[in-house]
Design an enzyme around this catalytic site. Structure first.
Site, PDB file in Angstrom:
ATOM      1  N   GLU A 116       0.755  -1.202   0.160  1.00 30.66           N
ATOM      2  CA  GLU A 116       0.087   0.032   0.040  1.00 30.66           C
ATOM      3  C   GLU A 116       0.861   1.207   0.075  1.00 30.66           C
ATOM      4  O   GLU A 116       0.439   2.251   0.703  1.00 30.66           O
ATOM      5  CB  GLU A 116      -1.213  -0.054   1.250  1.00 30.66           C
ATOM      6  CG  GLU A 116      -1.933  -1.241   1.435  1.00 30.66           C
ATOM      7  CD  GLU A 116      -2.838  -1.183   0.171  1.00 30.66           C
ATOM      8  OE1 GLU A 116      -2.734  -0.258  -0.797  1.00 30.66           O
ATOM      9  OE2 GLU A 116      -3.699  -2.190  -0.003  1.00 30.66           O
ATOM     10  N   HIS A 139      -2.874   2.396   8.247  1.00 29.88           N
ATOM     11  CA  HIS A 139      -3.927   1.841   7.716  1.00 29.88           C
ATOM     12  C   HIS A 139      -4.176   0.520   8.609  1.00 29.88           C
ATOM     13  O   HIS A 139      -3.089  -0.387   8.975  1.00 29.88           O
ATOM     14  CB  HIS A 139      -3.714   1.340   6.354  1.00 29.88           C
ATOM     15  CG  HIS A 139      -4.412   0.314   5.780  1.00 29.88           C
ATOM     16  ND1 HIS A 139      -5.811   0.561   5.665  1.00 29.88           N
ATOM     17  CD2 HIS A 139      -4.306  -1.025   5.345  1.00 29.88           C
ATOM     18  CE1 HIS A 139      -6.679  -0.430   5.020  1.00 29.88           C
ATOM     19  NE2 HIS A 139      -5.513  -1.591   4.857  1.00 29.88           N
ATOM     20  N   HIS A 141      -7.614  -2.693   9.956  1.00 30.62           N
ATOM     21  CA  HIS A 141      -8.904  -3.293   9.758  1.00 30.62           C
ATOM     22  C   HIS A 141      -9.461  -3.278  11.017  1.00 30.62           C
ATOM     23  O   HIS A 141      -9.800  -4.512  11.551  1.00 30.62           O
ATOM     24  CB  HIS A 141      -8.597  -4.529   8.932  1.00 30.62           C
ATOM     25  CG  HIS A 141      -7.505  -4.706   7.957  1.00 30.62           C
ATOM     26  ND1 HIS A 141      -6.876  -5.838   7.658  1.00 30.62           N
ATOM     27  CD2 HIS A 141      -7.549  -3.938   6.935  1.00 30.62           C
ATOM     28  CE1 HIS A 141      -6.355  -5.784   6.588  1.00 30.62           C
ATOM     29  NE2 HIS A 141      -6.377  -4.291   6.302  1.00 30.62           N
ATOM     30  N   GLU A 169     -17.462  12.625  22.587  1.00 29.05           N
ATOM     31  CA  GLU A 169     -16.207  13.053  22.159  1.00 29.05           C
ATOM     32  C   GLU A 169     -15.653  13.070  20.776  1.00 29.05           C
ATOM     33  O   GLU A 169     -14.785  13.741  20.296  1.00 29.05           O
ATOM     34  CB  GLU A 169     -15.189  12.116  22.920  1.00 29.05           C
ATOM     35  CG  GLU A 169     -15.131  11.809  24.297  1.00 29.05           C
ATOM     36  CD  GLU A 169     -14.280  13.053  24.923  1.00 29.05           C
ATOM     37  OE1 GLU A 169     -13.233  13.365  24.510  1.00 29.05           O
ATOM     38  OE2 GLU A 169     -14.697  13.330  26.294  1.00 29.05           O
ATOM     39  N   HIS A 210     -13.279  -3.202   3.748  1.00 31.03           N
ATOM     40  CA  HIS A 210     -11.634  -3.197   3.907  1.00 31.03           C
ATOM     41  C   HIS A 210     -11.055  -2.913   5.069  1.00 31.03           C
ATOM     42  O   HIS A 210     -10.576  -3.505   6.068  1.00 31.03           O
ATOM     43  CB  HIS A 210     -11.002  -2.644   2.832  1.00 31.03           C
ATOM     44  CG  HIS A 210      -9.556  -2.953   2.676  1.00 31.03           C
ATOM     45  ND1 HIS A 210      -8.715  -3.158   1.613  1.00 31.03           N
ATOM     46  CD2 HIS A 210      -8.508  -3.117   3.815  1.00 31.03           C
ATOM     47  CE1 HIS A 210      -7.516  -3.400   1.869  1.00 31.03           C
ATOM     48  NE2 HIS A 210      -7.301  -3.396   3.386  1.00 31.03           N
TER      49      HIS A 210
END
Ligand SMILES: [Zn+2]
Length: 270
Positions: A116, A139, A141, A169, A210
């Site tokens: 990525e 990144h 999941h 919050e 994803h």
């Protein structure tokens, strides 16, 4: 030269990878992080003239030319980073308009940066264009955000509104909301460009079916953004199928804005 394994930028990334794995956000080789480093900080630990090998990036990002990044490796597991940082992480300097990455440290087994990398680097360029202090792209999941992309409308404003309503919050932590990309094939320059475009208006970009991308000025800020959105998604999934007796109203959210001096994204609280 100081021992790079004691460098604060390295130890902090190792701790973050371990923590993210413990949260269940980075199964197997899932997830990747890149951190923009200052040449001055790095020079205390590495001879910057010593290039181990050059790796083509497959994209161009002239704004990042000459910049240094600490980045997780492709196929590497976050759970293993703490036991062997030099195998699982690498430090590169971008050259030729970022078309080439010069490896200065790490990826000891001949490995390379995350698949990525385009999305990370294009996101760094996008964030730096709106916030020169931006340093981190992350990144992962997270279970609940991922699950939410199956059952919630993917309209960005609606998705954000739901998250803001799940915990007081949220609107303070991410007043600009979250952007959402519809499902796309990952690892490509196309998803990299699409993610970077979304990064110009928010530090959080959900990848439907994803995971999520977060960006920030340091690892704590970026981790905290994802952590807060993920918690809101968890609350949503706990109550989505139940009859609601009350929620945070638009008036409540405006009251939080006033009290904490934050401003929700223009037009998203109408
Ligand atoms: Zn992923």
């Amino acid at each position: 030269m100081k021992d790079i394994l004691t460098a604060p930028f390295l130890t902090e990334l190792v701790r973050t990878c371990t923590n993210m794995y413990a949260h269940g956000w980075d199964e197997r080789n899932g997830g990747n992080i890149s951190v923009l480093l200052e040449e001055g900080d790095l020079a205390e630990y590495l001879d910057l003239r010593q290039v181990l090998r050059a790796i083509p990036t497959g994209f161009s990002a002239p704004a990042l030319d000459g910049k240094y990044f600490l980045v997780t490796g492709t196929g590497k597991y976050f759970k293993n980073v703490q036991y062997d940082p030099a195998l699982n992480l690498g430090i590169v300097r971008l050259a030729d308009g970022a078309q080439r990455a010069e490896l200065l440290w790490g990826f000891r087994d001949g490995g390379r940066f995350t698949s990525e990398f385009p999305a990370h680097m294009m996101s760094h360029a996008a964030r730096l264009s709106v916030d020169p202090a931006g340093r981190v792209v992350m990144h992962c999941h997270p279970n609940n955000l991922l699950a939410m992309t199956y059952v919630h409308d993917l309209d960005e404003k609606a998705f954000t509104r739901t998250l803001w309503q799940m915990e007081t919050e949220c609107i303070i932590v991410f007043p600009e909301g979250v952007n959402v990309l519809p499902w796309m094939v990952c690892g490509t320059n196309e998803i990299g460009r699409a993610t970077a475009e979304k990064m110009k208006t928010a530090r959080l970009v959900v990848w439907a079916q994803h995971g999520i991308y977060g960006a920030g000025r340091d690892l704590d800020e970026t981790f905290g953004l994802i952590e807060t959105a993920e918690k809101a998604a968890e609350v949503y999934l706990k109550i989505a199928h139940l009859p609601w007796k009350q929620t945070l109203t638009v008036e409540n959210l405006h009251a939080i804005e006033a009290r904490f001096g934050v401003k929700a994204r223009e037009g998203w609280l109408d």
